[in-house]
Design a protein around this motif. Structure first.
Motif: not given
Length: 78
Positions: A3-7, A11-15, A37-50
């Protein structure tokens, strides 16, 4: 499936949950909170560990006991 959370860029999600924060080590050691630890995805598509901070059942019970009276909502919300 992973599961990847879009932020957003901050670094904040829609909620509005911030995936850049970490629970204080003393709270984790006392079993009141956990860091997940959670995978997060920024608007440019970059994925990091959040990181997602979660409160444990014992942490919630602690807050209910220790929160100042003026912050409590004894009537609740409907």
């Amino acid at each position: 499936m992973i599961h990847i959370v879009k932020v957003d860029w901050s670094g904040k999600d829609a909620a509005g949950e911030d995936y850049r924060l970490h629970a204080a080590p003393e709270l984790v050691a006392r079993g009141l909170m956990v860091n997940v630890p959670t995978l997060i995805q920024y608007p440019n598509g970059r994925i990091e560990t959040g990181n997602q901070v979660k409160i444990t059942p014992s942490g919630l019970a602690f807050l209910k006991r220790e929160a100042p009276v003026e912050l409590r909502e004894p009537e609740g919300r409907a």
